[in-house]
Each structure stands twice: as structure tokens, then as C-alpha cells.
Design an enzyme around this catalytic site. Sequence first.
Site, PDB file in Angstrom:
ATOM      1  CB  SER A  23      -3.340  -4.999  -1.867  1.00  0.00           C
ATOM      2  OG  SER A  23      -3.215  -6.043  -0.939  1.00  0.00           O
ATOM      3  CE  LYS A  55      -3.070  14.624   4.525  1.00  0.00           C
ATOM      4  NZ  LYS A  55      -1.999  15.637   4.394  1.00  0.00           N
ATOM      5  CE1 TYR A  88      -6.000  -5.367  -4.111  1.00  0.00           C
ATOM      6  CE2 TYR A  88      -4.138  -4.968  -5.575  1.00  0.00           C
ATOM      7  CZ  TYR A  88      -4.921  -5.840  -4.845  1.00  0.00           C
ATOM      8  OH  TYR A  88      -4.612  -7.180  -4.802  1.00  0.00           O
TER       9      TYR A  88
END
Length: 127
Positions: A25, A9, A58
Site C-alpha cells: 500500500s 490527483k 491501495y
Amino acid sequence: MLRMMMNSKLHRATVTEADLNYIGSITIDSDLLDAAGMLPNEKVHVVNNNNGERFETYIIAGERGSGVICVNGAAARLVQKGDIVIILSYVYMTNEEAHIHEPAVLIMDEYNKVLQTIVETPFTTVI
């Protein structure tokens, strides 16, 4: 059986750009990707602390040392430059692996530099 577990994270990263006209993205500084164990093209969840929006996208590798966190494409409508976000990656693992897995949490400063890296002990909570 496989479980999907948090792998890493980027906590409280600052959005540096939002580019609506790019093809989807999130662009992330390659140094941050290495530190978090994230890869280009990996699916991530992004949580916006400023407005509560959550989305999946992504990763695209950004320039090393740039501190870039740029949300691209349609998701750019969900953030603004300066927003604080949490970017989460996940991995699939067996139940046995999940009990010993230690995800990495990178605490970011306002310039997207890593202030602290925390390796979470399995199955603990913050009190």
C-alpha cells in the site's frame, strides 16, 4: 456503458518514506485524502517522476497534518525518500457524467502541503 475517469490527483507529492517490510500500500496524510476526495483502501496509480516507474496500490490513511507519503511493501523498491510522485484516483461513471465531471488536481509543495487546487474543466488540455 461506464468509463473510468480521473477523479483526483496529488501532483508532485514528495515521498517521505519507503518501507519494504510493511504489508503493501501507500500511506497518505488524511488531510490530503480529504482534500483530494480519496478514501482509505481506494486503488490508486502512482507515477514516479524521478525514475519513470508506475504502479498500482491501495491507500492507507496517514496521520493528519503529517505530510506523509509512504510507499509500503514491494512497491518501496520503486521509490526513494525524496522522489517526486503523482498519485491518481479514478471513478467509474456514465458517458453523460463523464462529460460534466470536473476532477480535482492538488499541486503539492516539497512538504506535501497543497499549494493550489485546480478543478479541471471537462475535456480540456494544457497548452
